[in-house]
Design a protein around this motif. Structure first.
Motif, short mmCIF file in Angstrom:
data_model
loop_
_atom_site.label_atom_id
_atom_site.label_comp_id
_atom_site.label_asym_id
_atom_site.label_seq_id
_atom_site.Cartn_x
_atom_site.Cartn_y
_atom_site.Cartn_z
N ASP A 116 4.05 11.87 4.73
CA ASP A 116 3.56 13.22 4.95
C ASP A 116 3.54 13.59 6.43
OD1 ASP A 116 3.22 13.80 2.28
OD2 ASP A 116 1.15 13.10 2.22
N GLN A 117 3.42 12.59 7.29
CA GLN A 117 3.46 12.82 8.74
C GLN A 117 4.90 12.87 9.27
OE1 GLN A 117 0.98 9.75 10.54
NE2 GLN A 117 -0.54 10.03 8.93
N LYS A 118 5.88 12.84 8.37
CA LYS A 118 7.30 12.90 8.72
C LYS A 118 7.72 11.68 9.54
CE LYS A 118 7.30 16.97 6.86
NZ LYS A 118 7.78 17.14 5.45
N LEU A 119 7.10 10.54 9.28
CA LEU A 119 7.43 9.32 10.02
C LEU A 119 8.36 8.41 9.23
CD1 LEU A 119 3.92 8.49 11.55
CD2 LEU A 119 5.93 9.40 12.74
N LEU A 120 8.55 8.69 7.95
CA LEU A 120 9.45 7.87 7.12
C LEU A 120 10.73 8.62 6.83
CD1 LEU A 120 7.10 6.23 4.44
CD2 LEU A 120 7.78 5.34 6.67
N PHE B 90 6.72 -2.97 -1.18
CA PHE B 90 7.65 -1.85 -1.09
C PHE B 90 8.21 -1.73 0.32
CE2 PHE B 90 4.80 -1.12 -4.56
CZ PHE B 90 5.55 -0.47 -5.54
N ALA B 91 9.53 -1.56 0.40
CA ALA B 91 10.19 -1.38 1.69
C ALA B 91 10.31 0.11 1.99
CB ALA B 91 11.57 -2.02 1.68
N ALA B 92 9.98 0.48 3.24
CA ALA B 92 10.11 1.86 3.71
C ALA B 92 10.78 1.84 5.07
CB ALA B 92 8.74 2.53 3.78
N LEU B 93 11.37 2.98 5.42
CA LEU B 93 12.22 3.06 6.60
C LEU B 93 11.60 4.00 7.64
CD1 LEU B 93 15.07 2.11 7.61
CD2 LEU B 93 15.98 4.19 6.56
N PHE B 94 11.23 3.43 8.80
CA PHE B 94 10.77 4.23 9.92
C PHE B 94 11.93 4.61 10.84
CE2 PHE B 94 6.63 2.65 8.69
CZ PHE B 94 5.74 3.62 9.12
N GLY B 95 12.86 3.67 11.03
CA GLY B 95 14.00 3.92 11.90
C GLY B 95 15.23 4.30 11.08
N ASP B 96 16.07 5.15 11.66
CA ASP B 96 17.21 5.66 10.90
C ASP B 96 18.54 5.13 11.43
OD1 ASP B 96 18.27 7.13 8.81
OD2 ASP B 96 18.61 8.90 10.05
N SER B 97 18.53 3.94 12.02
CA SER B 97 19.77 3.39 12.53
C SER B 97 20.68 2.95 11.38
CB SER B 97 19.49 2.18 13.43
OG SER B 97 19.08 1.07 12.65
N ALA C 194 4.30 13.36 -0.78
CA ALA C 194 4.88 12.04 -1.02
C ALA C 194 4.02 11.16 -1.93
CB ALA C 194 5.08 11.32 0.31
N ALA C 195 2.79 11.55 -2.21
CA ALA C 195 1.93 10.71 -3.05
C ALA C 195 2.58 10.48 -4.41
CB ALA C 195 0.57 11.39 -3.23
N PRO C 196 2.40 9.29 -5.00
CA PRO C 196 3.04 8.98 -6.29
C PRO C 196 2.63 9.97 -7.37
CG PRO C 196 2.11 7.00 -5.29
CD PRO C 196 1.63 8.16 -4.47
N ARG C 197 3.60 10.48 -8.11
CA ARG C 197 3.33 11.37 -9.23
C ARG C 197 3.05 10.59 -10.51
NH1 ARG C 197 3.76 13.93 -5.20
NH2 ARG C 197 4.79 15.94 -4.88
N THR C 198 3.58 9.38 -10.58
CA THR C 198 3.43 8.55 -11.78
C THR C 198 2.87 7.19 -11.38
OG1 THR C 198 5.33 9.63 -12.80
CG2 THR C 198 4.62 7.55 -13.74
N GLY D 58 0.79 -1.22 0.00
CA GLY D 58 0.00 0.00 0.00
C GLY D 58 0.82 1.27 0.00
N ILE D 59 1.24 1.75 -1.18
CA ILE D 59 2.05 2.96 -1.21
C ILE D 59 1.21 4.20 -0.91
CG2 ILE D 59 3.85 2.02 -2.67
CD1 ILE D 59 2.61 3.33 -5.05
N GLY D 60 -0.10 4.12 -1.08
CA GLY D 60 -0.95 5.21 -0.64
C GLY D 60 -0.87 5.39 0.86
N GLU D 61 -0.78 4.28 1.56
CA GLU D 61 -0.63 4.31 3.01
C GLU D 61 0.76 4.81 3.40
OE1 GLU D 61 -2.01 1.37 6.64
OE2 GLU D 61 -2.27 0.81 4.53
N LEU D 62 1.79 4.35 2.69
CA LEU D 62 3.15 4.82 2.97
C LEU D 62 3.26 6.33 2.73
CD1 LEU D 62 5.30 1.94 1.43
CD2 LEU D 62 4.87 2.41 3.86
N ALA D 63 2.57 6.83 1.71
CA ALA D 63 2.61 8.27 1.44
C ALA D 63 2.05 9.06 2.62
CB ALA D 63 1.82 8.58 0.17
N GLU D 64 1.02 8.54 3.26
CA GLU D 64 0.46 9.23 4.43
C GLU D 64 1.47 9.27 5.58
OE1 GLU D 64 -3.37 7.93 5.66
OE2 GLU D 64 -4.37 8.90 3.95
N TYR D 65 2.17 8.16 5.79
CA TYR D 65 3.20 8.15 6.84
C TYR D 65 4.34 9.11 6.49
CZ TYR D 65 1.09 4.13 9.22
OH TYR D 65 0.24 3.31 9.92
#
Length: 421
Positions: A98-102, A295-302, A412-416, A89-96
């Motif tokens: 936008d919340q500065k969580l990724l 799709f892999a996304a990063l919440f933690g920055d270690s 962050a929402a997909p442009r393409t 769900g990249i629509g869901e990832l885009a919301e995260y």
């Protein structure tokens, strides 16, 4: 120096030493903490993924669940998100995002290795917030070897159809609507609809309405088959070789993604595929193929989490993952192996117009309303009622309208959504 003062000094020194030791121990613990990963892969797929990760030499802890969206939301709300999440769900990832969580992945993989429609950024100056680590093809139909379908629309009784799932139910039905919109209206209209672009009320428009009516018309051919589709699990019965090889009611075709053979067990070698467009209601030529991914996304920055993403997204990591699990990669440097079926999937994944799964791109609230409307259509037809398509689409449009203001601000929402080649 008085005795009392000496005691106070000694106590203070001991406190500082203890505190210092605690800091050292905590820092050491943090360095040794495994990277936490939340995904949807379970059972054998999870085992193979963990085998891949062990080869990276980075300590990790993987959790696979069909209820990933709910588990992730609970962890985020508790302030304890996983370091890495892998989800479609990249629509869901885009919301995260936008919340500065990724965390941006800009320097963790070569964007030249992944082209449209897989990229999360519309231009080189924009941040990358996710990377596909597994790709799948849709807009195809599976059949049993030796029973190739005739060219032309297939009746409902031919379709092995199931809406059930452990998690979000209804997506096999949305795949039908999406494919019908894509093949009838083409990639441009499909992309604008998926993005909710331009302020147009796409859900009430002719393209979506015509696709929905076509699917409902197919369902009306056989109420018994429609009722079975509503209740059946899309993977088939436990311990059985999937809907296609169970052959309920004499069905011979399955509108399903390239991951379908994983449901077929020992019968998988007998599965063959063809393009869906000629077999859909109304028939017609292939305009494009729908594709999906994890799709892999990063919440933690270690450093460890970043290193794991880097290795997983690399051509070497993707090549090893494809070998271990028999999956497909969106990385342009990874060539698919396997037999003729695998090569046919890889050819379609790598060329020609391709569009991301529309419901995966949509905001979660719109996606969920889409799922619900599909299930209500099927349930009403099975009960012999008018599905009330105009009302259902109006309900989804209201949800889309409520999302429009946020979507206009989303960075962050997909442009393409669709590629041209």
């Amino acid at each position: 120096m008085t005795r009392r003062f000496k005691v106070l000094v000694l106590a203070l020194v001991m406190l500082l030493v203890t505190a210092g030791s605690t800091v050292v121990l905590w820092t050491h613990h943090d360095r040794e903490r495994p990277v936490t990963i939340l995904g949807t892969w379970t059972a054998g797929q999870a085992d193979r993924f963990e085998t891949l990760l062990r080869g990276f030499g980075i300590p990790f802890r993987y959790q696979g669940t069909a209820a990933q969206r709910e588990v992730l939301l609970a962890k985020v709300q508790a302030g304890e998100p996983p370091d890495i999440v892998i989800m479609p769900g990249i629509g869901e990832l885009a919301e995260y995002a936008d919340q500065k969580l990724l965390e941006p992945l800009d320097d963790l993989y070569d964007r030249q290795e992944y082209g449209a429609p897989w990229m999360s950024a519309g231009s080189p100056s924009e941040h990358l917030y996710w990377v596909p680590v597994k790709a799948d093809l849709k807009s195809v139909v599976w059949y049993r070897q030796g029973t190739a379908p005739a060219r032309g629309p297939a009746p409902l009784r031919s379709w092995c159809m199931g809406m059930g799932d452990d998690g979000a139910s209804g997506w096999p039905g949305t795949d039908w609507i999406e494919d019908l919109v894509l093949q009838r209206a083409g990639p441009h209209v499909y992309e604008q609809w998926a993005r909710g672009a331009g302020g147009t009320r796409w859900w009430r428009g002719a393209a979506v309405r015509a696709a929905w009516e076509a699917w409902a018309g197919l369902l009306r051919q056989d109420r018994t088959a429609a009722a079975h589709a509503l209740l059946a699990d899309h993977r088939g019965e436990p311990g059985e070789p999937g809907l296609l090889f169970e052959g309920w009611g004499g069905c011979t075709l399955e509108h399903q993604g390239s991951f379908a053979p994983s449901f077929y067990g020992d019968e998988a070698d007998r599965a063959r595929l063809t393009d869906s467009a000629p077999l859909l209601p109304g028939g017609g030529p292939v305009r494009a193929h729908e594709v999906t991914g994890d799709f892999a996304a990063l919440f933690g920055d270690s450093p460890r989490a970043r290193a794991l993403i880097r290795r997983l997204a690399s051509a070497q990591g993707q090549r090893r993952w494809a070998e271990l699990a028999g999956v497909f990669s969106a990385n342009r440097r990874v060539r698919a192996g396997g037999g003729p079926v695998e090569r046919e999937i890889a050819r379609r994944l790598g060329a020609g117009p391709r569009c991301l799964d529309a419901s995966d791109v949509m905001a979660p609230a719109v996606r969920d309303a889409f799922y619900e409307a599909v299930l209500l259509t099927l349930a009403r037809v099975a009960a012999g009622r008018d599905p009330g398509i105009a009302g259902l689409l109006q309900d989804v449009q209201r949800v889309q309208d409520a999302q429009s203001a946020h979507a206009a601000r989303s960075g962050a929402a997909p442009r393409t959504v669709c590629s041209t080649g």
